[in-house]
Design an enzyme around this catalytic site. Structure first.
Site, short mmCIF file in Angstrom:
data_model
loop_
_atom_site.label_atom_id
_atom_site.label_comp_id
_atom_site.label_asym_id
_atom_site.label_seq_id
_atom_site.Cartn_x
_atom_site.Cartn_y
_atom_site.Cartn_z
N SER A 19 48.92 14.80 12.86
CA SER A 19 48.90 13.46 12.27
C SER A 19 48.35 13.54 10.84
O SER A 19 47.23 14.06 10.64
CB SER A 19 47.99 12.54 13.08
OG SER A 19 47.63 11.41 12.28
N HIS A 46 53.46 13.51 12.33
CA HIS A 46 53.11 12.18 12.86
C HIS A 46 52.51 11.33 11.75
O HIS A 46 51.55 11.75 11.09
CB HIS A 46 52.11 12.33 14.02
CG HIS A 46 51.78 11.07 14.75
ND1 HIS A 46 52.61 10.55 15.73
CD2 HIS A 46 50.72 10.25 14.64
CE1 HIS A 46 52.05 9.44 16.19
NE2 HIS A 46 50.91 9.24 15.57
N ASP A 98 50.88 7.76 10.71
CA ASP A 98 50.19 6.59 11.28
C ASP A 98 50.15 5.42 10.31
O ASP A 98 49.35 5.39 9.38
CB ASP A 98 48.75 6.98 11.66
CG ASP A 98 48.69 7.81 12.91
OD1 ASP A 98 48.00 8.85 12.92
OD2 ASP A 98 49.36 7.42 13.89
N HIS A 149 54.38 6.08 13.72
CA HIS A 149 53.65 5.30 14.72
C HIS A 149 53.18 4.02 14.05
O HIS A 149 52.30 4.05 13.18
CB HIS A 149 52.45 6.14 15.20
CG HIS A 149 51.53 5.45 16.14
ND1 HIS A 149 50.28 5.96 16.42
CD2 HIS A 149 51.65 4.32 16.87
CE1 HIS A 149 49.67 5.15 17.28
NE2 HIS A 149 50.49 4.15 17.57
N GLY A 185 43.18 3.59 15.41
CA GLY A 185 42.66 3.17 14.10
C GLY A 185 42.04 4.31 13.34
O GLY A 185 42.05 4.30 12.11
N GLY A 203 39.67 11.77 14.83
CA GLY A 203 38.41 12.41 15.18
C GLY A 203 37.63 11.76 16.32
O GLY A 203 36.45 12.05 16.51
N ASP A 211 48.47 10.75 21.95
CA ASP A 211 48.10 10.51 20.56
C ASP A 211 46.63 10.10 20.46
O ASP A 211 46.26 9.00 20.80
CB ASP A 211 49.00 9.38 20.02
CG ASP A 211 48.83 9.14 18.56
OD1 ASP A 211 49.41 8.16 18.05
OD2 ASP A 211 48.10 9.91 17.92
N GLY A 212 45.81 11.09 20.01
CA GLY A 212 44.40 10.74 19.82
C GLY A 212 43.51 11.55 20.75
O GLY A 212 43.69 11.52 21.96
N GLY A 263 45.23 15.22 14.88
CA GLY A 263 44.83 15.10 13.47
C GLY A 263 43.70 16.06 13.21
O GLY A 263 43.90 17.16 12.68
C1 DX5 Z 1 44.81 6.99 15.94
C2 DX5 Z 1 46.12 7.60 15.48
C3 DX5 Z 1 46.22 9.03 15.91
C4 DX5 Z 1 45.13 9.85 15.24
C5 DX5 Z 1 44.96 11.17 15.95
O1 DX5 Z 1 44.84 5.64 15.71
O2 DX5 Z 1 47.22 6.90 16.03
O3 DX5 Z 1 47.50 9.55 15.59
O4 DX5 Z 1 45.48 10.08 13.90
O5 DX5 Z 1 43.85 11.75 15.38
P1 DX5 Z 1 42.91 12.75 16.19
O6 DX5 Z 1 43.83 13.83 16.69
O7 DX5 Z 1 41.94 13.24 15.14
O8 DX5 Z 1 42.28 11.98 17.30
ZN ZN Z 2 49.31 7.90 15.91
#
Ligand code: DX5
Ligand code: ZN
Length: 232
Positions: free
Chosen positions: A12, A37, A39, A70, A146, A149, A177-178, A199
């Site tokens: 992401s 990805h 966001d 997304h 949102g 991390g 995702d996340g 991410g």
């Molecule tokens: C959160 C996003 C995710 C996020 C993932 O709102 O939709 O895509 O960027 O980040 P990590 O992998 O750091 O949790």
């Molecule tokens: Zn996302």
């Protein structure tokens, strides 16, 4: 469930250097990323504000793999044409974004992108019952959306397994995702996910000048997921 399901790593760019998206995208794709990805956040549906269709258009020439957008926005419909026109391959909208998600998903496909539906941790998977025939992807949020991390919410594992059963043999990819990390990706792969958004789990420790950690992170995540998927 067929054992030969894909294992796709989708970094992401929320965790990338916001001043150098083009270079960051080239770096992650040079180091093994399967998808990119993106966001999109509106500061209303989620408590953060990132970027919109102009940025999607600007980064499209730098994406050689798959641009997976997304949408964490509400309403969705006014932005579908612009995001699809920017070149998104997949566009996911949240089932929680409004009362007419069924129509929004039809509009995404009509605009030429592959539709996905995203679902927050607090939403029961049954909310997707009448939508699975409209989508190519289901994005299961592993965190409250949102920010990058955050810690993975373990209750989403059962949701993934339940969703996998609901999908049956439809050609639908399950994306998580996340909160995806070396510590969590094994259980998530065993539960039945195909596409792993990460991410912090990819960008930590690296940079455009030193992208080798990106490659190590991606390779490590992939190998853990592949080992776990063999046990599915
Ligand atoms: C959160 C996003 C995710 C996020 C993932 O709102 O939709 O895509 O960027 O980040 P990590 O992998 O750091 O949790
Ligand atoms: Zn996302």
């Amino acid at each position: 469930m067929p054992k030969d399901r894909p294992i796709l790593i989708a970094p992401s760019i929320l965790s990338a250097d916001f001043a150098r998206f083009g270079a960051e995208i080239r770096a992650i794709e040079d180091h093994g990323a399967d998808w990119v990805h993106v966001d999109v956040m509106d500061g209303h549906f989620v408590p953060n504000l990132t970027f919109g269709p102009q940025l999607c258009r600007a980064i499209r020439p730098h994406v050689r793999t798959v641009m997976d957008v997304h949408l964490m926005i509400a309403p969705v419909d006014p932005w579908i044409e612009a995001i699809a026109g920017a070149g998104a391959d997949y566009i996911s909208a949240h089932v929680e974004a409004g009362p007419h998600i069924h129509r929004s998903l039809q509009a995404i496909r009509a605009a030429g992108a592959r539709p996905g539906v995203a679902i927050n941790p607090g939403t029961p998977v049954e909310a997707l019952d009448n939508l699975l025939d409209l989508v190519d992807l289901v994005n299961v949020l592993g965190v409250n959306p949102g920010f990058g991390g955050q810690k993975f919410i373990p209750s989403q594992l059962a949701k993934i397994a339940r969703l996998r059963a609901m999908i049956g043999d439809r050609p639908i990819l399950i994306e998580i995702d996340g909160g995806v990390s070396a510590e969590t990706i094994g259980a998530i792969a065993t539960a039945g996910a195909d596409v792993f958004v990460a991410g912090a789990g990819v960008f930590s420790g690296g940079s455009v000048e030193d992208p080798a950690p990106y490659g190590r992170n991606i390779a490590n995540l992939r190998s853990i997921a592949q080992d776990a998927a063999r046990k599915r």
